[in-house]
Design an enzyme around this catalytic site. Structure first.
Site, PDB file in Angstrom:
ATOM      1  N   ASN A  47      38.098  41.993  40.897  1.00 26.11           N
ATOM      2  CA  ASN A  47      37.003  42.212  41.855  1.00 26.11           C
ATOM      3  C   ASN A  47      36.930  43.671  42.298  1.00 26.11           C
ATOM      4  O   ASN A  47      36.254  43.985  43.282  1.00 26.11           O
ATOM      5  CB  ASN A  47      37.215  41.347  43.107  1.00 26.11           C
ATOM      6  CG  ASN A  47      37.108  39.872  42.795  1.00 26.11           C
ATOM      7  OD1 ASN A  47      36.286  39.468  42.002  1.00 26.11           O
ATOM      8  ND2 ASN A  47      37.970  39.080  43.417  1.00 26.11           N
ATOM      9  N   HIS A 133      32.326  30.068  50.460  1.00 25.91           N
ATOM     10  CA  HIS A 133      33.732  30.226  50.084  1.00 25.91           C
ATOM     11  C   HIS A 133      34.646  29.233  50.805  1.00 25.91           C
ATOM     12  O   HIS A 133      34.375  28.822  51.934  1.00 25.91           O
ATOM     13  CB  HIS A 133      34.171  31.654  50.440  1.00 25.91           C
ATOM     14  CG  HIS A 133      35.500  32.032  49.887  1.00 25.91           C
ATOM     15  ND1 HIS A 133      36.632  32.119  50.662  1.00 25.91           N
ATOM     16  CD2 HIS A 133      35.872  32.327  48.627  1.00 25.91           C
ATOM     17  CE1 HIS A 133      37.658  32.481  49.899  1.00 25.91           C
ATOM     18  NE2 HIS A 133      37.221  32.619  48.658  1.00 25.91           N
ATOM     19  N   GLU A 175      26.681  33.411  52.236  1.00 25.91           N
ATOM     20  CA  GLU A 175      27.290  34.619  51.669  1.00 25.91           C
ATOM     21  C   GLU A 175      26.189  35.566  51.228  1.00 25.91           C
ATOM     22  O   GLU A 175      25.091  35.126  50.889  1.00 25.91           O
ATOM     23  CB  GLU A 175      28.162  34.255  50.461  1.00 25.91           C
ATOM     24  CG  GLU A 175      29.389  33.482  50.864  1.00 25.91           C
ATOM     25  CD  GLU A 175      30.290  33.097  49.697  1.00 25.91           C
ATOM     26  OE1 GLU A 175      30.237  33.745  48.635  1.00 25.91           O
ATOM     27  OE2 GLU A 175      31.041  32.133  49.862  1.00 25.91           O
ATOM     28  N   SER A 179      30.450  34.081  45.465  1.00 30.79           N
ATOM     29  CA  SER A 179      31.651  34.499  44.743  1.00 30.79           C
ATOM     30  C   SER A 179      31.763  33.905  43.351  1.00 30.79           C
ATOM     31  O   SER A 179      32.296  34.545  42.455  1.00 30.79           O
ATOM     32  CB  SER A 179      32.895  34.144  45.559  1.00 30.79           C
ATOM     33  OG  SER A 179      32.969  32.759  45.778  1.00 30.79           O
ATOM     34  N   ASP A 204      28.928  36.250  55.083  1.00 25.43           N
ATOM     35  CA  ASP A 204      30.142  36.785  54.461  1.00 25.43           C
ATOM     36  C   ASP A 204      29.694  37.614  53.261  1.00 25.43           C
ATOM     37  O   ASP A 204      29.198  37.074  52.277  1.00 25.43           O
ATOM     38  CB  ASP A 204      31.030  35.608  54.037  1.00 25.43           C
ATOM     39  CG  ASP A 204      32.278  36.061  53.275  1.00 25.43           C
ATOM     40  OD1 ASP A 204      32.314  37.205  52.795  1.00 25.43           O
ATOM     41  OD2 ASP A 204      33.208  35.235  53.149  1.00 25.43           O
ATOM     42  N   HIS A 207      31.356  40.174  48.514  1.00 20.59           N
ATOM     43  CA  HIS A 207      31.048  40.678  47.163  1.00 20.59           C
ATOM     44  C   HIS A 207      29.866  41.638  47.136  1.00 20.59           C
ATOM     45  O   HIS A 207      29.493  42.118  46.072  1.00 20.59           O
ATOM     46  CB  HIS A 207      30.807  39.504  46.213  1.00 20.59           C
ATOM     47  CG  HIS A 207      32.010  38.622  46.097  1.00 20.59           C
ATOM     48  ND1 HIS A 207      33.035  38.871  45.221  1.00 20.59           N
ATOM     49  CD2 HIS A 207      32.376  37.521  46.796  1.00 20.59           C
ATOM     50  CE1 HIS A 207      33.977  37.957  45.371  1.00 20.59           C
ATOM     51  NE2 HIS A 207      33.600  37.114  46.320  1.00 20.59           N
ATOM     52  N   LYS A 236      37.655  43.992  47.368  1.00 21.81           N
ATOM     53  CA  LYS A 236      36.748  43.980  46.215  1.00 21.81           C
ATOM     54  C   LYS A 236      36.129  45.380  46.054  1.00 21.81           C
ATOM     55  O   LYS A 236      36.748  46.251  45.474  1.00 21.81           O
ATOM     56  CB  LYS A 236      35.756  42.846  46.398  1.00 21.81           C
ATOM     57  CG  LYS A 236      36.525  41.512  46.585  1.00 21.81           C
ATOM     58  CD  LYS A 236      35.670  40.394  47.011  1.00 21.81           C
ATOM     59  CE  LYS A 236      36.335  39.132  47.468  1.00 21.81           C
ATOM     60  NZ  LYS A 236      37.670  38.786  47.281  1.00 21.81           N
TER      61      LYS A 236
HETATM   62  N1  PMP Z   1      34.935  35.382  51.337  1.00 22.11           N
HETATM   63  C1  PMP Z   1      34.539  35.356  50.058  1.00 22.11           C
HETATM   64  C2  PMP Z   1      33.118  35.099  49.752  1.00 22.11           C
HETATM   65  C3  PMP Z   1      35.467  35.574  49.037  1.00 22.11           C
HETATM   66  O1  PMP Z   1      35.084  35.530  47.755  1.00 22.11           O
HETATM   67  C4  PMP Z   1      36.813  35.829  49.373  1.00 22.11           C
HETATM   68  C5  PMP Z   1      37.879  36.136  48.337  1.00 22.11           C
HETATM   69  N2  PMP Z   1      37.768  35.579  47.137  1.00 22.11           N
HETATM   70  C6  PMP Z   1      37.172  35.812  50.712  1.00 22.11           C
HETATM   71  C7  PMP Z   1      36.227  35.608  51.666  1.00 22.11           C
HETATM   72  C8  PMP Z   1      38.582  36.035  51.119  1.00 22.11           C
HETATM   73  O2  PMP Z   1      38.821  37.393  51.232  1.00 22.11           O
HETATM   74  P1  PMP Z   1      40.293  37.966  51.132  1.00 22.11           P
HETATM   75  O3  PMP Z   1      40.583  38.061  49.666  1.00 22.11           O
HETATM   76  O4  PMP Z   1      40.197  39.283  51.803  1.00 22.11           O
HETATM   77  O5  PMP Z   1      41.162  36.993  51.834  1.00 22.11           O
END
Ligand code: PMP
Length: 385
Positions: A47, A133, A175, A179, A204, A207, A236
């Site tokens: 990522n 997520h 989001e 993801s 969130d 990405h 990321k």
């Molecule tokens: N939110 C989303 C949309 C994610 O894809 C991820 C990680 N894959 C997270 C939160 C978690 O973030 P972190 O890796 O910083 O714990």
């Protein structure tokens, strides 16, 4: 069932459905290449979208931060672990993203859990995109609030759910860039629906941040109205790790009282905050703009050809380019074929994605050269035969 029987049954069930997860030891997995057992693979699983994990100025900043502060923060920010480096990073993030305040968390997972646990009460309702997520959906289902999910990006279903009577407050969760599918949420429409029902919105943008929008401000940069709560993560686009919640001054003060992942947890190392300030500087600079441009070019080069191959893709225009296989075993076999040709990808299977949608989650980055994309396309072409 005894403890041991319970563990064995769970593992057997995973084995029987080809969903047993495991990890692979690699020698550095964030750059353009990944090495395992002295063999080099082109890395299409990280990522690190802008290639910043290997950026010399950011590496140097972390080293210099460690020279000044040592390697650890020494405690929670509420005790002694809130340094000038943390404070400056929060101020810069708030200024960059146009919010009154930013609060740092050690991970996006912790930020989402803390936020939802701190905000939601018994009479409230969370209305979340079905593909949100795990950190969001898990926190939502553990909270005392009612949880309702709407079909992916379906604004009319969201509106219908928000219109149902609710004794408390409502929170819409989505989001910026999804993801596992790589597509984007219709944030203006979702925000308008939420406002119509006096609901708050939590976006969130793990990405999108750093990667999209002017100066890398992410998915929410050009919206009609900014979300009430914005979560950005640093593992990321920033190439590091950690996260921040962007919010109003009063919500920040409230979270300092109630966000348990902040209060009862060691804050991120100050040297990491120094490195994150350096990463933010790169993201806002011409270097960052050039990296975003390169990434967009690699995505274009890939999609132009892959859409003519016999694979099911999502409508993603982002760095996340999932190739939907469906069957778990076939997804793992395809990943195996690609690995034989020096391409590192990972099969993502349920429950991470819905049953019957196992996929290769291919990620493109600014560190890839055009030849890398062509090699991936050739390998996919060969595997498809
Ligand atoms: N939110 C989303 C949309 C994610 O894809 C991820 C990680 N894959 C997270 C939160 C978690 O973030 P972190 O890796 O910083 O714990």
């Amino acid at each position: 069932m005894t403890w041991q029987q319970r563990i064995d049954t769970a593992l057997d069930a995973r084995r029987a459905t080809d969903t047993l997860r495991s990890r692979t030891v690699v020698d550095g997995g964030a750059g353009r290449f990944l090495t395992r057992d002295q063999r080099r693979f082109c890395n299409f699983s990280s990522n690190d979208y802008l290639g910043l994990s290997q950026h010399p100025a950011i590496i140097r900043a972390w080293q210099q931060g460690a020279d000044v502060y040592g390697v650890g923060s020494g405690g929670s920010g509420h005790v002694s672990g809130y340094t000038r480096a943390h404070h400056a990073l929060e101020a810069e993030l708030a200024d960059w993203l146009g919010y009154p305040r930013a609060l740092l968390f050690i991970s996006g997972f912790a930020a989402n859990q803390a936020l939802i646990a701190a905000l939601m009460d018994k009479d409230d309702r969370i209305v979340a995109d079905r593909l949100s997520h795990a950190s969001l959906l898990e926190a939502a289902s553990l909270s005392p609030a009612q949880l309702r999910r709407f079909a992916h990006n379906d604004v009319s279903q969201l509106s219908a759910l928000l219109a149902k009577p609710c004794a408390g407050q409502q929170l819409v969760i989505t989001e910026g860039v999804f993801s596992m599918d790589g597509d984007s949420a219709p944030l203006d429409e979702l925000g308008a629906a939420a406002r119509q029902h006096h609901a708050w919105t939590l976006v969130d943008d793990a990405h999108g941040i750093g990667v999209l929008g002017a100066e890398g401000r992410g998915s929410t940069a050009a919206l009609d109205a900014r979300p009430d709560l914005l979560v950005v993560t640093f593992g990321k686009g920033f190439g590091v790790s950690g996260a921040a919640v962007l919010c109003s001054a009063s919500v920040a003060d409230y979270l300092l009282q109630c966000a348990r992942h902040l209060i009862y947890s060691t804050s991120m190392p100050p040297a990491q905050a120094v490195a994150l300030r350096a990463a933010l500087k790169v993201i806002r600079s011409d270097d960052g703009a050039q990296r975003r441009h390169t990434l967009a070019d690699r995505v274009h080069r890939f999609r132009e050809v892959v859409t003519r191959l016999p694979y099911q893709m999502t409508p993603s225009q982002s760095a996340i380019q999932p190739l939907i296989v469906g069957d778990n075993r076939q997804a793992m076999q395809l990943a195996g074929h690609l690995r034989e040709r020096g391409i590192w990808t990972t099969a993502i299977r349920p429950p991470t994605v819905p049953a019957g949608t196992a996929r290769l989650r291919l990620t493109l980055t600014a560190a890839h050269e055009p030849d890398d994309i062509d090699a991936l396309l050739e390998a996919l072409h060969a595997a498809g035969q």
